[in-house]
Design an enzyme around this catalytic site. Structure first.
Site, short mmCIF file in Angstrom:
data_model
loop_
_atom_site.label_atom_id
_atom_site.label_comp_id
_atom_site.label_asym_id
_atom_site.label_seq_id
_atom_site.Cartn_x
_atom_site.Cartn_y
_atom_site.Cartn_z
N HIS A 67 40.48 22.46 82.08
CA HIS A 67 39.46 21.63 81.58
C HIS A 67 38.13 21.89 82.10
CE1 HIS A 67 37.37 17.84 81.47
NE2 HIS A 67 37.61 17.87 80.23
N GLU A 70 36.56 24.98 80.59
CA GLU A 70 35.90 24.82 79.19
C GLU A 70 34.57 24.34 79.45
OE1 GLU A 70 35.98 20.88 76.44
OE2 GLU A 70 38.06 21.38 77.24
N HIS A 71 34.31 23.46 80.23
CA HIS A 71 33.07 22.89 80.54
C HIS A 71 32.07 24.09 80.80
CE1 HIS A 71 33.17 18.31 80.43
NE2 HIS A 71 34.32 18.74 80.31
N GLU A 147 34.15 11.92 83.74
CA GLU A 147 34.96 11.80 82.50
C GLU A 147 36.30 11.07 83.05
OE1 GLU A 147 36.91 14.94 79.59
OE2 GLU A 147 35.26 15.43 80.48
#
Length: 432
Positions: A67, A70-71, A147
């Protein structure tokens, strides 16, 4: 460079549905290119890249990296400063986004067909020229930390969901959700991110998909020019974790600052390719799809016990879960809702579902297929999710398989998997 392994599949000959055909070619470096020409004269195309890597490819202590990467993919590259990827997409009137799941990572750009080559070249730039600088990584780590707080730590339902996987899985990487553990997020190094990118972001671990008003020949030509010379970094490690069979019922109570109590009950089910998944999907539809579903009718309408209730089957590369979740109304105890959900589970195990219920599912399945073919984006999501998991067969036969589901089959499958001696029950109660 030569293009090898050419396959053209006409799906309409494989199943009695209106699924469009697709064409696929694989470059010498292993990159699979898939084109789904919709011929709808919209001048709109969805350009997607799927990487066969998700949180199932992580290890304890390094969770959440898929994840995080992905950022980082929207930071600087050799030829693009940080943020320039998004600017270039917007400059052509396009939109883009990305997501990370248990099994794969997905990026997409929706734009006009005229800008197809631009989108392909942007993905090529990310694959081979991402810089991954520490000065960009550190502030983005803070973004991901927030997040995690927003979606999980400070969100009672998100917290329950995370803890559910922590308890339902002991050994397999599905033990955590893609966001990862907070301590891991805080302790990654930039070298961890670089190693992960080098290992998984290579041509032989990716699928480039173009869907919409497009000529396949143009796609293959542009893709070969953009990706053909990118070299692989080595073999992709295989996931060898196999979750041991659960040897007893688990019951866990967690406390969180919440105005209401919450509940989750889960059962282990097979992977997405297993034939039983079709019937599990039918059970999910009967129990929770729409206001006429059994759980909604009983728990929301009749008894006003819950604000929301879910019952769905995961369809993962490795064996997943059938999950029941409910958010209680104020003043309602989770144990009271638990009794009602168990009652509904027992009913579907002991009493055959009605013909009307099965007919409704079959009609809805047809409608869902039609809806999923309305736009390039939804078609790309549908096809890509199966291609990246490594098997299109379940999609090809799904509509016909649903038609063959009988009331006896529903009852048999419910009894096969809804075994309370191997269940995991999570209850969230109010607490600091």
């Amino acid at each position: 460079m030569k293009i090898i392994l050419t396959t053209i599949l006409t799906l309409g000959t494989l199943m009695a549905s209106s699924l469009p055909k697709y064409e696929t070619k694989t470059l010498k470096n292993g990159l699979q290119i898939v084109v789904i020409p919709l011929k709808n004269e919209t001048n709109v195309v969805s350009t997607d890249i799927f990487y066969k890597v998700g949180s199932r490819n992580e290890v304890m202590g390094k969770t959440g990296i898929a994840h995080m990467l992905e950022h980082m993919n929207f930071k600087s590259t050799k030829n693009l400063p940080a943020g320039e990827f998004d600017k270039q997409v917007k400059s052509i009137g396009g939109v883009n986004n990305a997501s990370t799941s248990f099994d794969y990572t997905h990026y997409y750009i929706k734009s006009s067909t005229d800008n197809l080559k631009k989108s392909i070249n942007l993905y090529s730039e990310l694959m081979q020229n991402l810089k991954l600088k520490d000065e960009e990584f550190q502030p983005e780590r803070d973004v991901v930390t927030e997040e995690r707080r927003w979606r999980t730590d400070n969100n009672p339902l998100g917290f329950l969901y995370f803890r559910l996987f922590n308890n339902a899985y002991l050994y397999h990487p599905y033990h955590w959700t893609p966001i990862g553990f907070m301590n891991d997020i805080r302790t990654w190094t930039i070298n961890d991110i670089k190693d992960f990118h080098k290992t998984y972001y290579q041509p032989n671990n990716a699928i480039l998909m173009v869907t919409g008003d497009v000529d396949p020949k143009e796609v293959f030509k542009s893709a070969k020019a953009a990706f053909g010379d990118i070299k692989n970094n080595g073999k992709i490690p295989k996931v060898k974790f196999v979750e041991p069979e659960q040897d007893g019922a688990k019951r866990v109570i967690v406390h969180k600052d919440s105005e209401v109590e919450m509940l989750a009950i889960t059962f282990h089910i097979p992977d997405f390719k297993d034939p039983d998944q079709v019937t599990l999907s039918v059970i999910s539809e009967i129990l929770y799809s729409g206001k006429s579903s059994r759980l909604y009718r009983e728990l929301v309408d009749k008894k006003s016990l819950v604000n929301s209730v879910y019952a769905y089957n995961m369809e993962n590369i490795d064996p997943g879960l059938f999950i029941f979740m409910a958010t209680c109304n104020p003043g309602v105890k989770a144990e009271e809702v638990e009794k009602e959900i168990i009652k509904q589970i027992e009913i579907i195990k002991t009493t055959k579902v009605t013909k009307a219920e099965l007919d409704k599912v079959k009609i809805n399945t047809k409608a869902d297929f039609i809806y999923s073919l309305e736009s390039s984006t939804s078609v790309a999501n549908l096809y890509g999710s199966y291609l990246v998991r490594g098997d299109m067969a379940p999609l090809m036969s799904y509509e016909e398989d649903v038609k063959k589901v009988t009331a006896k089959k529903v009852q048999d499958i419910a009894n096969k998997y809804f075994n309370f001696n191997k269940s995991t029950t999570m209850i969230l109660k109010k607490g600091e």
